[in-house]
Design a protein around this motif. Structure first.
Motif, short mmCIF file in Angstrom:
data_model
loop_
_atom_site.label_atom_id
_atom_site.label_comp_id
_atom_site.label_asym_id
_atom_site.label_seq_id
_atom_site.Cartn_x
_atom_site.Cartn_y
_atom_site.Cartn_z
N VAL A 194 -5.89 -9.33 5.06
CA VAL A 194 -6.65 -7.80 5.01
C VAL A 194 -7.29 -6.41 5.61
O VAL A 194 -8.15 -5.75 5.23
CB VAL A 194 -7.31 -8.66 3.91
N TRP A 221 -4.08 4.44 -2.72
CA TRP A 221 -4.78 2.66 -3.95
C TRP A 221 -6.10 2.59 -2.89
O TRP A 221 -6.32 2.62 -1.70
CB TRP A 221 -3.75 1.61 -2.85
N ARG A 222 -6.89 2.89 -3.57
CA ARG A 222 -8.33 2.74 -3.18
C ARG A 222 -9.34 1.11 -3.57
O ARG A 222 -10.23 1.28 -4.23
CB ARG A 222 -9.03 3.71 -3.51
N LEU A 223 -8.55 0.15 -3.07
CA LEU A 223 -9.50 -0.86 -2.20
C LEU A 223 -10.50 -1.10 -2.23
O LEU A 223 -11.08 -0.49 -1.40
CB LEU A 223 -8.46 -1.59 -1.62
N ARG A 224 -11.83 -1.45 -3.21
CA ARG A 224 -12.61 -1.72 -2.70
C ARG A 224 -13.05 -2.87 -2.33
O ARG A 224 -13.71 -3.43 -1.36
CB ARG A 224 -13.67 -0.99 -3.75
N TYR A 225 -12.49 -4.14 -3.32
CA TYR A 225 -12.88 -5.15 -2.35
C TYR A 225 -11.76 -6.45 -2.36
O TYR A 225 -10.52 -6.00 -3.24
CB TYR A 225 -13.58 -5.51 -3.97
N SER A 226 -11.70 -7.06 -1.95
CA SER A 226 -10.86 -8.13 -1.55
C SER A 226 -11.49 -9.70 -2.25
O SER A 226 -13.04 -9.68 -0.99
CB SER A 226 -10.00 -8.22 -0.44
N VAL A 253 -13.26 -1.44 2.58
CA VAL A 253 -13.07 -2.76 1.97
C VAL A 253 -14.14 -3.79 2.29
O VAL A 253 -14.39 -3.70 3.32
CB VAL A 253 -11.91 -3.15 2.35
N HIS A 280 -15.26 -7.33 1.54
CA HIS A 280 -14.51 -8.49 1.63
C HIS A 280 -15.32 -9.71 1.56
O HIS A 280 -16.01 -10.20 1.73
CB HIS A 280 -14.06 -9.29 2.79
N LYS A 337 1.07 -0.83 -0.61
CA LYS A 337 0.09 -0.33 0.02
C LYS A 337 0.99 1.62 0.00
O LYS A 337 0.52 2.53 -0.63
CB LYS A 337 -0.97 -0.17 1.03
N PHE A 344 -6.54 -2.80 6.20
CA PHE A 344 -7.30 -1.86 5.32
C PHE A 344 -8.48 -2.08 6.07
O PHE A 344 -9.13 -2.51 6.10
CB PHE A 344 -8.25 -2.47 3.51
#
Length: 179
Positions: A47, A30-35, A61, A63, A21, A51
């Motif tokens: 995770v 870093w705009r993580l929306r889904y994992s 985020v 998951h 990150k 996040f």
């Protein structure tokens, strides 16, 4: 890499993700929306800890669990003729139920159909976390409907581990010579 105790694996995954990150420009970049992870508790915790979404001023985020890993878990834990009907109900929730209500009906039917010694398993491992694995939980996103498994990443990782040149490349990361 030295052997790690299981309770430290989530910490290692979190640290790796935090470095990644930072490398990508920090939490704001870093705009993580889904994992999507497999059913590893360490990966899920890593995770979640890396996040923290709104706590760190970033997007929350969502998951999800890999559909294939969820199916494998179903096959492992609900095998045999006495579990066949319960398996079919959960399989339906995993792959076909488009609504929360439909998924819940399938899980409840699975609990009714399951042998007594499997009812607690279904409640704790499927009912409580249904929003992580169930098909209905992905209906709001075309991307999530296309990316339901971790197979692509695992396939790439497998090819690196099994080819000599991939092993040589991985060695540089373990020794720290890549930066």
């Amino acid at each position: 890499m030295p052997h790690c105790r299981p309770n430290q694996d989530g910490d290692i995954i979190r640290e790796f993700l935090q470095v990644l990150k930072a490398w990508a420009g920090g939490a704001g970049a870093w705009r993580l929306r889904y994992s999507i992870t497999d059913d590893s508790a360490a990966e899920q915790r890593g995770v979640r800890d890396a996040f923290q979404g709104l706590k760190e001023g970033a997007t929350e985020v969502s998951h999800f669990l890999c559909r294939n890993h969820s199916e494998e878990s179903l096959k492992r834990n609900l095998k045999g003729p006495q579990c066949k009907q319960a398996f079919q109900y959960l399989y339906s929730a995993l792959y076909y139920r488009h609504t929360s209500m439909g998924c819940e009906q399938s899980i409840e039917a699975a609990m009714r159909a399951a042998p007594e010694h499997k009812k607690k398993y279904i409640k704790t491992e499927w009912w409580i976390i249904r929003n992580l694995w169930a098909y209905y939980a992905r209906q709001h996103s075309c991307l999530l409907l296309q990316c339901m498994t971790t197979n692509v990443v695992e396939s790439w990782h497998h090819s690196i581990k099994t080819h000599a040149e991939g092993k040589a490349q991985m060695t540089q990361f373990v020794t720290g010579s890549w930066y």
